[in-house]
Design a protein around this motif. Structure first.
Motif, PDB file in Angstrom:
ATOM      1  N   GLU A   1     -23.812 -55.822 -26.480  1.00 50.41           N
ATOM      2  CA  GLU A   1     -23.643 -55.857 -25.245  1.00 50.41           C
ATOM      3  C   GLU A   1     -22.941 -57.333 -24.784  1.00 50.41           C
ATOM      4  O   GLU A   1     -23.556 -58.019 -25.262  1.00 50.41           O
ATOM      5  N   ASP A   2     -22.029 -57.345 -23.881  1.00 47.51           N
ATOM      6  CA  ASP A   2     -21.250 -58.476 -23.838  1.00 47.51           C
ATOM      7  C   ASP A   2     -21.841 -59.168 -22.508  1.00 47.51           C
ATOM      8  O   ASP A   2     -21.369 -60.161 -21.975  1.00 47.51           O
TER       9      ASP A   2
ATOM     10  N   ASP B   1     -23.172 -50.995 -25.762  1.00 52.52           N
ATOM     11  CA  ASP B   1     -22.268 -50.900 -24.637  1.00 52.52           C
ATOM     12  C   ASP B   1     -20.811 -50.360 -25.358  1.00 52.52           C
ATOM     13  O   ASP B   1     -20.434 -50.302 -26.452  1.00 52.52           O
TER      14      ASP B   1
ATOM     15  N   MET C   1     -17.439 -50.618 -23.485  1.00 52.96           N
ATOM     16  CA  MET C   1     -16.561 -51.543 -23.206  1.00 52.96           C
ATOM     17  C   MET C   1     -16.945 -52.797 -23.486  1.00 52.96           C
ATOM     18  O   MET C   1     -17.678 -53.875 -22.983  1.00 52.96           O
TER      19      MET C   1
ATOM     20  N   LYS D   1     -25.438 -47.402 -16.799  1.00 51.46           N
ATOM     21  CA  LYS D   1     -25.657 -48.524 -15.786  1.00 51.46           C
ATOM     22  C   LYS D   1     -25.410 -48.244 -14.468  1.00 51.46           C
ATOM     23  O   LYS D   1     -24.312 -47.834 -14.100  1.00 51.46           O
TER      24      LYS D   1
HETATM   25 CA    CA Z   1     -19.325 -54.669 -21.450  1.00 53.64          CA
END
Ligand code: CA
Length: 222
Positions: free
Chosen positions: A7-8, A51, A53, A101
């Motif tokens: 996850e970024d 995640d 993206m 989310k």
């Molecule tokens: Ca993301």
């Protein structure tokens, strides 16, 4: 139980790591897709949270590569993309669950637990080696009719050995599954806990169950 989160959003990863560690999970974080793919295919996890993206490599591609590599670890997608098509894509290529989310931590925790329960019915049914039994639900351990009291770490260690009964597990495998990623792999912590476990499981019995494989690790078997 060891979990990978790719996850970024750094703030979110810190929050999830802290929450999951409070629930006794061991957590590794990847902040981009390539790190996520590397960890997912080179380390042993009980669950992966992805995640979609992600910078460098997206979550759907990571999942495809993970499944193509024959890794069956359950995967939960965690994503802002909420279209039906994305959910269908994710589930079609082998995700086990899908959370959109924003979500509540308690919901994620409940889904993680459900996912882990489904992925291994071993985790909910009694484990047996000779006259040694361990019940993961009640956390009770018996050798024959004798009840054995174990510390939480000894219980996790025994559960891991019994889940892999008949197979040699190395100190590294034990440390990855029973301790967190900051574990000092050159220390003798594993040996110390094995010794304590042996004194409770084997010392008073003729049939020894925990065996040392010199230079390799340990195995539990008759
Ligand atoms: Ca993301």
């Amino acid at each position: 139980m060891r979990i990978l989160i790719a996850e970024d959003e750094e703030k979110l990863t810190k929050y999830l790591k802290k929450g999951l560690e409070e629930s006794s999970y061991v957590v590794d974080i990847a902040l981009n897709g390539m790190d996520g793919l590397h960890l997912a295919t080179h380390e042993a996890y009980d669950l992966i949270i992805l995640d979609i993206m992600l910078p460098e490599y997206d979550g759907l591609s990571i999942l495809k590569d993970v499944r193509n590599a024959g890794i069956k670890t359950p995967v939960i997608f965690l994503t802002a993309k909420d279209s039906i098509a994305d959910r269908v894509d994710g589930l079609n290529i082998g995700a086990d669950d899908y959370i959109v989310k924003p979500f509540s931590f308690h919901e994620l925790l409940a889904r993680i637990r459900a996912c882990l329960r489904r992925s291994s019915h071993k985790a909910t049914s009694e484990l047996t080696v000779a006259d040694l039994t361990l019940d993961p639900m009640t956390r009770k351990v018996f050798r024959g009719k004798k009840k054995i009291e174990l510390s939480p770490i000894e219980f996790s260690l025994l559960e891991y050995l019994m889940n892999n009964a008949g197979q040699v597990v190395t100190r590294t495998m034990i440390s990855e599954h029973v301790w967190d990623s900051n574990f000092e792999s050159f220390s003798n912590v594993v040996d110390v806990h094995i010794a304590k476990l042996r004194s409770k499981i084997d010392r008073d019995f003729d049939l020894k169950l925990i065996h040392t494989k010199r230079g390799a690790g340990y195995v539990i078997e008759e």
